[in-house]
Motif scaffolding. Structure first.
Motif, short mmCIF file in Angstrom:
data_model
loop_
_atom_site.label_atom_id
_atom_site.label_comp_id
_atom_site.label_asym_id
_atom_site.label_seq_id
_atom_site.Cartn_x
_atom_site.Cartn_y
_atom_site.Cartn_z
N LEU A 1 0.83 -1.20 0.00
CA LEU A 1 0.00 0.00 0.00
C LEU A 1 0.86 1.25 0.00
O LEU A 1 1.96 1.26 0.57
CB LEU A 1 -0.91 0.02 1.23
N HIS A 2 0.36 2.29 -0.62
CA HIS A 2 1.03 3.59 -0.58
C HIS A 2 1.11 4.02 0.89
O HIS A 2 0.17 3.78 1.67
CB HIS A 2 0.22 4.60 -1.39
N LEU B 1 -10.14 -2.57 -7.05
CA LEU B 1 -8.75 -2.33 -7.45
C LEU B 1 -8.19 -3.57 -8.13
O LEU B 1 -8.52 -4.69 -7.72
CB LEU B 1 -7.91 -1.97 -6.22
N PRO B 2 -7.40 -3.47 -9.14
CA PRO B 2 -6.94 -2.21 -9.74
C PRO B 2 -8.09 -1.51 -10.45
O PRO B 2 -8.95 -2.16 -11.04
CB PRO B 2 -5.84 -2.62 -10.71
N TYR B 3 -8.07 -0.18 -10.40
CA TYR B 3 -9.13 0.62 -10.99
C TYR B 3 -9.13 0.45 -12.51
O TYR B 3 -8.09 0.54 -13.14
CB TYR B 3 -8.93 2.10 -10.64
N ASN B 4 -10.32 0.22 -13.06
CA ASN B 4 -10.45 0.08 -14.51
C ASN B 4 -11.82 0.61 -14.90
O ASN B 4 -12.83 -0.08 -14.73
CB ASN B 4 -10.30 -1.38 -14.92
N ASP C 1 -16.09 3.52 -11.01
CA ASP C 1 -15.55 2.91 -12.23
C ASP C 1 -16.61 2.75 -13.31
O ASP C 1 -16.31 2.32 -14.42
CB ASP C 1 -14.88 1.57 -11.92
N ARG C 2 -17.85 3.09 -13.01
CA ARG C 2 -18.94 2.95 -13.96
C ARG C 2 -19.53 4.28 -14.40
O ARG C 2 -20.51 4.30 -15.13
CB ARG C 2 -20.05 2.10 -13.35
#
Length: 198
Positions: A20-21, A192-195, A163-164
């Motif tokens: 994680l960041h 995640l991962p964001y797409n 994401d939608r």
């Protein structure tokens, strides 16, 4: 093989926090694999083969006429599980004022139901007409996707929606603008991962 209670799926909920960041790691709070989560996992894994086949057959038949969300609403499938009631209660604990809740993209309302406890007013948005009918039947006030921004809310939830949507950053800004000034809270779930799928 049918799954039984006591089967350990808690490893699905383990997070390698080293990946994680640092800013996220500092705020990360792991929730436990509780009984409600276990019940969802067991029930989801134990759906009969016949139900899968029949749902897929009817869904294919409806493809030319309806989108995926509408098909799922008609077939009573695709129920979302973002977290247990215990998880949401823990997340909402710091929220002192529970005047109003807005659940953006509420779907069938099963997650809204977990969030709604203790709120004086519950508002939802949803674009799928079949899901809007379900939300109305549950007694929620359905707002249009354009006019929800005309109010302010104690809590806004936006679960697996960003994401939608066409403009996720604008959505986040609108949410921020609609939170009540003192103690407003946004709850956001994101795959995640964001797409982006739109």
């Amino acid at each position: 093989m049918e799954l039984e209670y006591g089967t350990d799926f808690s490893y699905w909920y383990n997070v390698d926090q080293d990946r994680l960041h640092p800013a996220v790691r500092e705020k990360f709070r792991k929730h436990k694999y509780d009984e409600e989560t276990e019940e969802f996992v067991i029930n989801a894994c134990n759906i009969s083969y016949f139900k899968h086949v029949s749902d897929n057959f009817f869904s294919l038949f409806l493809v030319p006429f309806l989108g995926a969300t509408s098909r799922n609403a008609i077939l009573n499938r695709g129920v979302m599980f973002v977290g247990s009631s215990m998880l949401f209660e823990a997340m909402l604990e710091p929220c002192r004022h529970r005047d109003s809740l807005l659940d953006i993209g509420a779907g069938s309302g099963n997650v809204t139901e977990k969030l709604a406890s203790g709120f004086a007013e519950v508002f939802v948005t949803e674009t799928c007409p079949q899901m809007v009918n379900r939300l109305t039947a549950r007694g929620y006030t359905v707002l249009g996707i354009e006019n929800w921004v005309e109010r302010s809310y104690s809590v806004i939830s936006c679960l697996n929606v960003l994401d939608r949507c066409h403009r996720p950053l604008e959505m986040l800004q609108s949410m921020y603008n609609c939170l009540k000034e003192r103690g407003g809270m946004a709850i956001i779930a994101l795959v995640l991962p964001y797409n982006g799928s739109v």
